[in-house]
Design an enzyme around this catalytic site. Structure first.
Site, mmCIF file in Angstrom:
data_model
loop_
_atom_site.group_PDB
_atom_site.id
_atom_site.type_symbol
_atom_site.label_atom_id
_atom_site.label_comp_id
_atom_site.label_asym_id
_atom_site.label_seq_id
_atom_site.Cartn_x
_atom_site.Cartn_y
_atom_site.Cartn_z
ATOM 1 C CB THR A 18 -0.921 -0.007 1.238
ATOM 2 O OG1 THR A 18 -1.760 -1.143 1.153
ATOM 3 C CG2 THR A 18 -1.785 1.232 1.308
ATOM 4 C CB SER A 65 2.968 -8.041 1.407
ATOM 5 O OG SER A 65 1.843 -7.941 2.237
ATOM 6 C CB THR A 98 0.528 -3.560 6.305
ATOM 7 O OG1 THR A 98 -0.737 -3.613 5.639
ATOM 8 C CG2 THR A 98 1.124 -2.173 6.216
ATOM 9 C CG ASP A 99 -2.518 -7.631 3.959
ATOM 10 O OD1 ASP A 99 -2.852 -6.833 4.864
ATOM 11 O OD2 ASP A 99 -3.179 -7.789 2.923
#
Ligand code: GLU
Length: 222
Positions: A18, A65, A98-99
């Site tokens: 993101t 990710s 971030t995942d």
């Protein structure tokens, strides 16, 4: 005679997510395309970085990710290990979706042996959104990576002003900018480009780990 201040040299390894995302309108904070903006454009978008250190970007991948594979993780780790050994490099930042930041930071903490500052950073909103958080997160990550006292603490995650241990931190909520935390609390904080420390990492440092990315084959089970 005034002494010239020697700035740190920091490399930013960009992988997408993101923080490199873009949406159709400023209202699109949650629906957008991740991994669109190249690292050179992200760096150019934060001219204040020049006050902190000298930065150079490398576009390792441009993916969301959840698309990280074992092969990609090993490729990233090997590049990180090579840069960490380079005497011309003082610190490294990894931009990441971030995942799976917590998976990557945990893996690299176990396998990359270095005493240099290594910081992983992402954002919860794309740069096109209102109140986008990527710019400040990148600026904060830069401050941490350029601070030599950030070394020797294995991977650090910097999000929403917090400096977190890359070994014991994770995403707790996927819809807010304060998404990351640790059951042990933050290691420190960043305010206006200055780092403040609260505690040392709890776990032993990666320099003592029995695993080593440099002796790992490119992709053992691919
Ligand atoms: N799912 C995307 C990723 O992990 C976007 C999530 C994010 O970066 O916040 O890359």
């Amino acid at each position: 005679m005034a002494t010239a201040v020697v700035k740190s040299n920091v490399v930013i390894l960009a992988t997408g997510g993101t923080i490199a995302g873009a949406g159709a309108t400023a209202a699109n904070s949650a629906t957008y395309q991740a991994a669109k903006v190249p690292i050179d454009k992200l760096i150019a978008g934060v001219p204040e970085l020049r006050d902190i250190a000298t930065f150079r970007g490398e576009q390792v991948f441009q993916v969301a990710s959840e698309s990280f594979t074992n092969e990609k993780l090993i490729t990233l780790g090997k590049r990180l290990a090579a840069l960490a050994k380079d005497p011309g490099v003082d610190g490294v930042i990894i931009t990441h979706g971030t995942d799976t930041i917590e998976e990557t930071s945990f893996s690299l903490t176990l396998t990359v042996h270095t005493d240099k500052p290594i910081v992983i950073v992402g954002s919860m909103r794309p740069g096109t959104a209102m109140s986008a958080d990527g710019t400040l997160n990148l600026y904060d990550a830069a401050a941490v990576a350029a601070d030599r006292s950030s070394g020797g603490k294995s991977m650090l995650i910097v999000m929403k002003d917090d400096i977190l241990s890359g070994r014991d931190s994770g995403m707790r909520i996927n819809s807010k900018t304060n998404a990351f935390g640790s059951q042990w609390g933050a290691l420190g904080s960043v305010v206006e480009g200055k780092t403040y420390r609260f505690r040392a990492p709890v776990k032993r440092h990666t320099m003592n780990s029995e695993f080593d990315i440099e002796t790992t084959p490119p992709c053992p089970r691919c």
